[in-house]
Design an enzyme around this catalytic site. Structure first.
Site, short mmCIF file in Angstrom:
data_model
loop_
_atom_site.label_atom_id
_atom_site.label_comp_id
_atom_site.label_asym_id
_atom_site.label_seq_id
_atom_site.Cartn_x
_atom_site.Cartn_y
_atom_site.Cartn_z
N HIS A 59 -39.37 68.91 -49.37
CA HIS A 59 -39.78 69.64 -50.62
C HIS A 59 -38.53 69.77 -51.32
CE1 HIS A 59 -41.12 72.50 -53.53
NE2 HIS A 59 -42.40 72.20 -53.22
N ASP A 115 -49.09 70.09 -49.09
CA ASP A 115 -50.03 69.19 -48.87
C ASP A 115 -50.08 68.58 -47.40
OD1 ASP A 115 -48.43 67.75 -51.82
OD2 ASP A 115 -50.60 68.45 -51.68
C1 SDX Z 1 -45.64 68.61 -53.97
O1 SDX Z 1 -42.09 70.60 -56.87
C2 SDX Z 1 -43.02 71.03 -56.35
O2 SDX Z 1 -43.08 72.13 -56.26
C3 SDX Z 1 -44.17 70.11 -55.93
C4 SDX Z 1 -45.31 70.90 -55.29
C5 SDX Z 1 -46.07 71.90 -56.15
O3 SDX Z 1 -46.75 72.63 -55.91
O4 SDX Z 1 -46.04 71.45 -57.47
O5 SDX Z 1 -44.86 71.78 -54.26
C6 SDX Z 1 -46.25 69.82 -54.56
O6 SDX Z 1 -45.54 67.80 -54.59
C7 SDX Z 1 -45.34 68.89 -52.59
C8 SDX Z 1 -44.28 67.52 -52.11
C9 SDX Z 1 -45.48 66.53 -51.66
N1 SDX Z 1 -44.89 65.15 -51.49
C10 SDX Z 1 -44.86 64.77 -50.20
O7 SDX Z 1 -45.08 65.24 -49.19
C11 SDX Z 1 -44.11 63.30 -49.99
C12 SDX Z 1 -43.25 63.37 -48.71
N2 SDX Z 1 -42.06 64.18 -49.26
C13 SDX Z 1 -40.86 63.38 -49.79
O8 SDX Z 1 -41.22 62.23 -50.50
C14 SDX Z 1 -39.86 64.32 -50.41
O9 SDX Z 1 -39.56 65.18 -49.53
C15 SDX Z 1 -40.09 65.03 -51.58
C16 SDX Z 1 -40.50 64.16 -52.71
C17 SDX Z 1 -41.24 66.21 -51.58
C18 SDX Z 1 -38.88 65.63 -52.11
O10 SDX Z 1 -37.87 64.60 -52.44
P1 SDX Z 1 -36.31 64.93 -52.82
O11 SDX Z 1 -36.03 66.33 -52.91
O12 SDX Z 1 -36.08 63.88 -53.72
O13 SDX Z 1 -35.50 64.66 -51.31
P2 SDX Z 1 -34.96 63.37 -50.98
O14 SDX Z 1 -36.05 62.20 -51.24
O15 SDX Z 1 -33.62 63.22 -51.56
O16 SDX Z 1 -34.80 63.49 -49.57
C19 SDX Z 1 -33.67 64.06 -48.62
C20 SDX Z 1 -33.27 63.39 -47.45
C21 SDX Z 1 -33.64 61.68 -47.80
O17 SDX Z 1 -32.77 61.20 -46.42
P3 SDX Z 1 -31.02 60.89 -46.66
O18 SDX Z 1 -30.95 59.91 -47.91
O19 SDX Z 1 -30.84 62.21 -46.68
O20 SDX Z 1 -30.78 60.23 -45.24
O21 SDX Z 1 -34.81 63.53 -46.59
C22 SDX Z 1 -35.48 62.37 -46.34
C23 SDX Z 1 -34.89 61.44 -47.37
O22 SDX Z 1 -35.02 60.01 -47.06
N3 SDX Z 1 -36.89 62.73 -46.77
C24 SDX Z 1 -37.98 62.46 -45.76
C25 SDX Z 1 -38.84 62.77 -46.25
N4 SDX Z 1 -38.51 63.93 -47.49
C26 SDX Z 1 -37.42 63.73 -47.43
N5 SDX Z 1 -37.73 61.42 -44.47
C27 SDX Z 1 -39.09 61.14 -44.14
N6 SDX Z 1 -40.03 61.94 -44.68
C28 SDX Z 1 -40.30 62.75 -45.51
N7 SDX Z 1 -41.48 63.12 -45.70
#
Ligand code: SDX
Length: 431
Positions: free
Chosen positions: A308, A365
């Site tokens: 998140h 989720d």
């Molecule tokens: C919702 O914003 C809100 O409030 C949203 C929400 C709401 O109520 O409106 O809470 C609802 O959208 C919840 C999120 C649902 N999405 C997912 O579950 C999809 C999976 N999650 C990721 O795509 C991600 O965690 C996000 C999109 C939720 C957050 O993305 P960020 O903040 O841009 O984080 P990032 O992609 O920069 O990640 C930081 C690191 C990265 O690795 P490095 O580059 O540091 O090596 O963490 C890794 C990412 O690759 N990472 C994950 C991951 N989430 C982040 N790696 C594997 N699996 C994951 N789920």
């Protein structure tokens, strides 16, 4: 302590005002930065940028705190319901008896779609995604109302009617889109049913048959709606604010929110989580293979439902939903292997340094789809359920912009990195 920020740029020192919110969040106000320094800020994904001040929802991502108008989500989940919480989010207070009756009556009075809307449903191909239908039909529904078509920004005396109409109709449109996708007859809402009961009635009952509403199913779905009702400046709410800032009408702004929510990184994640769990189950993986892939950037896989932008701790909504999962499945005598896989995945991930170092925890989720499966909601409707729940939050944010006398159109800047001055070359001279 000075409440100003100092900025050194090109040998000059600038002072920038700061502001502090009611929960001691702090910001540097850069509204005058470009005019005074010629510089703008750049912030990939807006992770450090506040677009507004707001009184609706407070999140503390490090502590895993979520409050709607100051009330902790845990208290509302235990003691309130979706309609009452929607009133709290939109109007700022829990309704007294008279206010609750007025709001409920407005929802009931505005739950029917214009009969001619049925022709619009006919136009969608079978299998059209309900999120595409939902966004299109919210705008289509507004075409039947002259005041919406000639929206008087900030001067609409019927605003509360439009609030109720949108909250009520989004549920009717969602149910109709599901029935249409299954080739089933549309079921009209019942005057005597409450909000969530009516949705289940319109989804699942059949003409000439008595539909049995199970209280545990109604309660579980109402909880899902309540937990999704707002979440400060997430992607879809920011989209609603962006569209609202141009003074577009309420329905158009929320229809845009539906589109933003659809993405798998946002509200579409609840559908992606179930598809991920089904794949793991199908492959007989105990989750370890998938977790290995999710850590590999080249795999194109993520542990959906994890991570998140704000929560660097357990999403408080995920905790509540996980507990509700166990309760609902045991009451309905359902033993869903996907729940066991989800729990194993969580246990493994929370011990894995990749996830621990990046502070990746289950978000709203991760478990919500398990409950929706258990109560019979088809997976393609999961994000629609999220949209129905989020409608009060979108409306509250729209209302905040509309009531802010100094609100301006959102128009971010950019840093151009393309070609410098270039000239037209006739086609005969091009290589
Ligand atoms: C919702 O914003 C809100 O409030 C949203 C929400 C709401 O109520 O409106 O809470 C609802 O959208 C919840 C999120 C649902 N999405 C997912 O579950 C999809 C999976 N999650 C990721 O795509 C991600 O965690 C996000 C999109 C939720 C957050 O993305 P960020 O903040 O841009 O984080 P990032 O992609 O920069 O990640 C930081 C690191 C990265 O690795 P490095 O580059 O540091 O090596 O963490 C890794 C990412 O690759 N990472 C994950 C991951 N989430 C982040 N790696 C594997 N699996 C994951 N789920």
């Amino acid at each position: 302590m000075s409440n100003q920020a100092k900025l050194e740029l090109d040998g000059k020192t600038y002072t920038l005002p700061t502001l502090t919110g009611s929960e001691n969040e702090k910001a540097v106000d850069v509204s005058a930065l470009r005019a005074s320094t010629g510089y703008i800020t750049i912030d990939d994904g807006y992770g450090n940028t506040g677009s507004c001040v707001s009184n609706v929802t407070f999140i503390d991502g490090d502590q895993g705190i979520l409050r709607y108008r100051g009330i902790p989500i845990e208290e509302l989940a235990e003691k309130s319901n979706f309609v009452e919480t929607a009133h709290l989010i939109i109007y700022g207070e829990l309704p007294n008896r008279a206010q609750l009756k007025k709001f409920s009556d407005l929802l009931t009075d505005n739950q029917y779609l214009h009969e001619d809307m049925k022709f619009h449903f006919e136009g969608f191909p079978t299998g059209a995604h309900p999120m595409a239908i939902l966004s299109a039909m919210i705008n289509a529904s507004s075409c039947f109302d002259e005041d919406l078509m000639r929206w008087q920004w900030g001067k609409n005396k019927q605003f509360d009617v439009y609030v109720a109409r949108l909250i009520s109709q989004v549920r009717t449109i969602a149910a109709y889109s599901y029935r249409k996708s299954k080739g089933l007859p549309l079921i009209y809402p019942k005057q005597s049913y409450k909000y969530t009961e009516n949705f289940l009635h319109m989804l699942f009952s059949m003409p000439y048959e008595d539909f049995v509403l199970k209280p545990e199913v109604v309660k579980a779905l109402d909880l899902i709606f309540l937990l999704h009702a707002d979440h400060e400046q997430n992607c879809s709410t920011s989209t609603v604010r962006m569209v609202a800032s141009s003074q577009a009408n309420l329905f158009a702004s929320c229809a845009a929110g539906v589109c933003a929510l659809w993405g798998p990184l946002h509200g579409g994640a609840n559908q992606a989580v179930i598809e991920m769990l089904q794949q793991i189950h199908r492959e007989g993986d105990d989750g370890s293979k998938f977790i290995t892939a999710a850590k590999d950037k080249n795999s194109g896989k993520k542990l959906m439902g994890f991570g998140h932008r704000v929560y660097k701790n357990y999403d408080p909504r995920a905790k509540i939903i996980k507990k509700a999962c166990d309760e609902v499945l045991s009451k309905l005598h359902i033993d869903d292997p996907l729940l066991d896989i989800a729990k194993k995945l969580e246990e493994a991930a929370l011990k894995d340094s990749y996830f621990v170092e990046r502070k990746l925890y289950p978000n709203v989720d991760f478990y919500s789809g398990i409950i929706m499966r258990a109560i019979g909601i088809p997976v393609e409707m999961f994000t629609v359920i999220f949209a129905i729940g989020r409608m009060p939050g979108w409306i509250a944010n729209y209302k905040e912009i509309m009531e802010e006398p100094k609100s301006r159109i959102y128009r971010p800047r950019q840093i151009y990195t393309g070609r410098t001055l270039n000239h037209y070359v006739p086609v005969a001279e091009r290589k």
